[in-house]
Design an enzyme around this catalytic site. Structure first.
Site, PDB file in Angstrom:
ATOM      1  CG  HIS B 250      -1.411   0.664   1.387  1.00  0.00           C
ATOM      2  ND1 HIS B 250      -1.336   2.121   1.696  1.00  0.00           N
ATOM      3  CD2 HIS B 250      -3.330   0.909   1.312  1.00  0.00           C
ATOM      4  CE1 HIS B 250      -2.919   3.140   1.632  1.00  0.00           C
ATOM      5  NE2 HIS B 250      -3.631   2.194   1.566  1.00  0.00           N
ATOM      6  NE  ARG B 298      -5.393  -0.948  -0.723  1.00  0.00           N
ATOM      7  CZ  ARG B 298      -6.735  -0.965  -0.061  1.00  0.00           C
ATOM      8  NH1 ARG B 298      -7.050  -2.584  -0.311  1.00  0.00           N
ATOM      9  NH2 ARG B 298      -7.306  -0.855  -0.068  1.00  0.00           N
ATOM     10  CE  LYS B 301      -8.835   0.610  -3.516  1.00  0.00           C
ATOM     11  NZ  LYS B 301      -9.418   0.504  -2.408  1.00  0.00           N
ATOM     12  CG  ASP B 304      -6.846   9.028  -3.479  1.00  0.00           C
ATOM     13  OD1 ASP B 304      -6.092  10.387  -3.632  1.00  0.00           O
ATOM     14  OD2 ASP B 304      -7.157   8.898  -2.348  1.00  0.00           O
ATOM     15  CB  CYS B 306      -3.694  11.734  -1.005  1.00  0.00           C
ATOM     16  SG  CYS B 306      -4.759  10.023  -0.788  1.00  0.00           S
ATOM     17  CE1 TYR B 307      -2.074   5.684  -1.353  1.00  0.00           C
ATOM     18  CE2 TYR B 307      -3.901   6.292  -2.389  1.00  0.00           C
ATOM     19  CZ  TYR B 307      -2.914   5.507  -1.519  1.00  0.00           C
ATOM     20  OH  TYR B 307      -4.373   4.558  -0.503  1.00  0.00           O
ATOM     21  CG  ASP B 350      -9.419  10.488  -4.823  1.00  0.00           C
ATOM     22  OD1 ASP B 350      -8.645   9.846  -5.609  1.00  0.00           O
ATOM     23  OD2 ASP B 350      -9.548   8.954  -4.026  1.00  0.00           O
ATOM     24  CG  ASP B 357      -9.765  15.979   1.371  1.00  0.00           C
ATOM     25  OD1 ASP B 357      -8.577  15.239   1.786  1.00  0.00           O
ATOM     26  OD2 ASP B 357     -10.396  14.503   1.944  1.00  0.00           O
ATOM     27  CG  HIS B 360      -7.259  14.242  -0.353  1.00  0.00           C
ATOM     28  ND1 HIS B 360      -8.122  13.814   0.054  1.00  0.00           N
ATOM     29  CD2 HIS B 360      -6.555  13.303  -1.913  1.00  0.00           C
ATOM     30  CE1 HIS B 360      -8.458  11.956  -0.072  1.00  0.00           C
ATOM     31  NE2 HIS B 360      -7.382  12.104  -1.304  1.00  0.00           N
TER      32      HIS B 360
END
Lengths: 314, 457
Positions: B250, B298, B301, B304, B306-307, B350, B357, B360
């Site tokens: 992750h 992941r 997935k 996003d 934030c990654y 995201d 938010d 993020h």
């Protein structure tokens, strides 16, 4: 807060210091409940009225780890009857806040407490735990915490291999791209039937390889079974290059000396594995050809990475 | 693109041709003078599952957006993001109760985000520090809010924010001896840490514990005994890293594991010693989604924002270890962030269709910073460095090979502490200097602290 009398307590009002930044405009109910809770905690009171108050607060803010920790102390003090009811209560929270960090450690603590008390030890229903996990995964098939919890259950209660084997196959059948299911399968097999320290059965490995390739065939560009395949082979100490013939169905760029073969590539992941095999066998020209195809055609966003891999070739 | 015809047997020709046409069209589309274009994989499997449905939906939205964005729109809406973040420092409506146990995080995300945007935050110093110091626990470390028990996550966020918006006077109010005892009380025999007394044990806990110890200059051999070995056991068969051994790889945990290791040694020494570096590079590389350009957390997935940090932020550490750069597509990451993660009214998110938010906003900006800069680790300096000093040997410069749209540049970060360059370094230097004059006593023997009090404020 209506069920109990808290009027004997001196409420500790909220404070964010002399110059509050980002103060939250709490609802009246939350504010009042927290004021009482702080008073109870300061008195170290471990009572039923304290327990009911934690229920109320966690309902409004399930991320409040302090309240969960306090709740554990209360349950420990109140004993058996409350302990049994606790799991049912956590179920209801789990259904609503599946990404919460507190629920699963709490369940683990409760189950550990139950198993340490002889009179209620047999009240632990592992089947019910698995049923809860199943329900939650049905709704969100990659929920990290729920899959982790299942691993914990497996280790803690020695779940049956065949049951879990069937379960992962079922989840993979539902969605062959569910990487969490593949990860769980790796967790399961690597610790049991494919444990390298034991003399594992080569038939089991052969069967597993057939299973993997059958799933790859369903969607060759799906990364999960390819990573799983590499993982399994490495785990049991077998060479990927022994499987080279099985990869050509998914990626074939000819053999050394055939420079004008039209490449057949149904999976960039197969091509990546072939590049590794060629490199390990010292077939540099083929390895470069595979890496160039990845960089230029089949996986262009990783151009920098494929260039790095080329630079690593001896 | 070369014009190899891929084989047509066994998979849907039409889909493949469509994907290829789309991809070629994409390559002709220019969004900015830098000719940013999105890249895609020409192979599309026909089998539809829940995963592929969600992926296709995300791809379509992203593609539409990237195609529609004009050069003028392709820039960072700095003022709106500043206003969005500042809004979160005044009174917050009742639904923010969900952050009631994460107040130090909220302050860190907002103030770090503002700093990344180059905002002067000096007027926040006093209120931020006072608010945070009011959360300091009598047992050492910080809680998530008023009268909350001490916990590693808010401790990390509070110490980081104090580094950002505090001064020496405020720093000296952090009880470092108690903070150390608190860390030691959470240390497990196998080298890991639990988040709080009786709480979960995972790689987040290890990273937050080590980062705190590094900033406060309280790292000892006892504190880190077995820790690198434990972190090493979090690497999965995929090459990524998980919450704890056996769990799924992750992005968030990958950053925690790699950054924690880089707090314990020089990347090029410690990473190859404890992890399979080549598998880690491969897994991180596979996180970059195409055509989206951003990262997923992941395998299989969705992308996003934030990654951009959790995965993107691993690259400086990895690149310092392998001695190579540009291992990921920085322009594609920047394009995803600028085109898809900005909410028109301010804040970062995201993906398209989701609300922004503060979490993020901070981590998307941190990822953008990573895409725009080059990092170097001083291996020479590392040779004689004292324990806990490895996090402060990074230098950064703007990556000249990246086309940054006008007005879209953000500040450079210390890659292990995730704070603007100079901030973590200052706090550390203050404590190091202080300890030269008045050494602190970190021995644990004589005091058998009353740990039972810990759960009760």
């Amino acid at each position: 807060m209506e069920k109990h009398d808290y009027s004997d307590l001196t409420i500790i009002p909220h404070s964010d210091g002399p110059t509050p930044l980002a103060p939250i405009l709490y609802s009246e109910n939350y504010s009042k409940a927290m004021g009482i809770l702080r008073a109870l905690m300061a008195n170290q009171e471990l009572s039923e009225r304290a327990l009911d108050l934690t229920t109320e607060i966690i309902d409004q803010n399930p991320a409040h780890y302090t309240v969960w920790a306090y709740r554990v102390n209360i349950i420990q003090e109140l004993g058996v009857d409350f302990l049994i009811n606790e799991l049912e209560w956590v179920d209801s929270i789990a259904m609503e806040a599946t990404k919460n960090y507190q629920i699963w450690p709490h369940r683990q603590i409760i189950l550990n407490m139950m198993s340490s008390i002889p009179e209620i030890k047999d009240k632990i229903d592992v089947g019910a735990e698995l049923a809860l996990v199943d329900t939650l995964l049905e709704d969100d098939n990659k929920n990290y915490h729920v899959w982790s919890y299942r691993q914990w259950l497996f280790n803690r209660f020695d779940l049956s291999f065949s049951r879990e084997d069937t379960f992962t196959r079922y989840m993979i059948d539902l969605d062959v791209r569910n990487n969490s299911a593949w990860n769980y399968r790796f967790f399961l097999l690597s610790a049991t039937v494919l444990k390298p320290s034991s003399v594992f059965d080569l038939d089991i490995l052969a069967e597993e390889l057939d299973y993997i390739f059958a799933n790859i065939e369903k969607a060759p560009q799906n990364q999960s079974p390819w990573s799983y395949l590499e993982g399994v082979m490495k785990h049991v100490g077998q060479n990927l290059s022994d499987l080279e013939d099985r990869f050509t169905r998914f990626a074939n760029i000819g053999s050394e000396g055939e420079s004008d073969v039209e490449p057949l590539v149904r999976s960039s992941h197969a091509l990546n594995i072939l590049a590794k095999i060629y490199a390990s066998k010292g077939q540099k020209t083929l390895a470069i050809k595979a890496l160039d195809l990845l960089a230029n055609t089949y996986d262009p966003i990783r151009e920098g990475y494929w260039a790095y891999r080329k630079s690593q070739l001896a | 693109m070369t014009s190899n015809s891929p084989p047509v047997e066994s998979f849907n020709l039409l889909k493949m041709l469509k994907a290829r046409a789309d991809s070629q069209r994409a390559h002709r589309t220019m969004y900015h003078s830098g000719e940013i274009a999105f890249k895609s994989c020409p192979i599309v499997d026909t089998l539809v599952t829940e995963t592929s449905r969600a992926q296709a939906e995300t791809e379509t939205k992203t593609r539409d957006r990237l195609e529609k964005v004009t050069a003028a729109q392709f820039s960072l809406d700095r003022e709106k993001h500043i206003a969005y973040l500042r809004d979160h420092l005044s009174e917050l409506p009742a639904p923010y109760v969900r952050l009631d146990a994460s107040k130090p995080w909220l302050l860190y995300w907002v103030i770090n985000g503002l700093s990344l945007l180059g905002e002067d935050i000096s007027e926040l110093k006093y209120p931020a520090a006072e608010t945070l110091l009011s959360y300091q626990s009598p047992s050492g470390g910080f809680g998530g809010g008023f009268c909350q028990i001490t916990h590693l996550a808010p401790t990390y966020a509070a110490v980081n924010t104090l580094a950002l918006a505090g001064d020496e006077l405020m720093w000296s109010r952090i009880d470092r001896v108690k903070a150390y005892k608190h860390l030691m009380s959470l240390k497990q025999q196998d080298g890991s840490f639990s988040m709080h007394k009786g709480g979960e044990i995972d790689s987040r806990a290890v990273y937050t514990a080590l980062a705190t110890a590094s900033l406060l200059n309280i790292m000892t051999p006892e504190l880190i005994h077995n820790t690198a070995q434990w972190l090493s056991s979090c690497q999965t068969f995929e090459g990524g890293f998980s919450e704890s051994p056996g769990r799924e790889a992750h992005g968030g945990y990958a950053f925690c594991v790699l950054a924690a290791l880089c707090l314990l040694g020089a990347p090029r020494e410690i990473l190859p010693q404890y992890i399979d570096l080549e598998k880690a590079v491969e897994w991180l590389s596979l996180r970059q989604c195409q055509p989206e350009g951003g990262f997923s957390g992941r395998t299989n997935k969705l992308v996003d924002g934030c990654y951009s940090h959790w995965v993107g932020g691993c690259w400086p550490l990895i690149e310092a270890a392998v001695g190579a750069d540009n291992l990921f597509d920085k322009e594609a990451l920047q394009a995803y962030i600028l085109a898809c993660c900005q909410q028109k009214s301010g804040g970062l998110r995201d993906k398209i269709g989701l609300n922004p938010d503060t979490y993020h906003t901070n981590y998307v900006l941190a990822g953008l910073s990573c895409a725009q800069h080059k990092y170097e680790f001083d291996n020479e300096e590392a040779k004689g460095i004292a324990l806990g000093g490895f996090g402060f040997l990074w230098s950064t410069e703007l990556d000249q090979s990246i086309n940054i749209p006008i007005g879209s540049q953000v500040e450079a970060l210390n890659p292990v502490h995730v704070l603007p360059v100079g901030i973590a370094e200052n706090m550390r230097a203050f404590f190091v200097t202080m300890d030269q004059y008045i050494p602190i006593d970190l021995s644990l023997e004589d005091e058998n602290e009353n740990h039972d009090d810990e759960n009760l404020v």
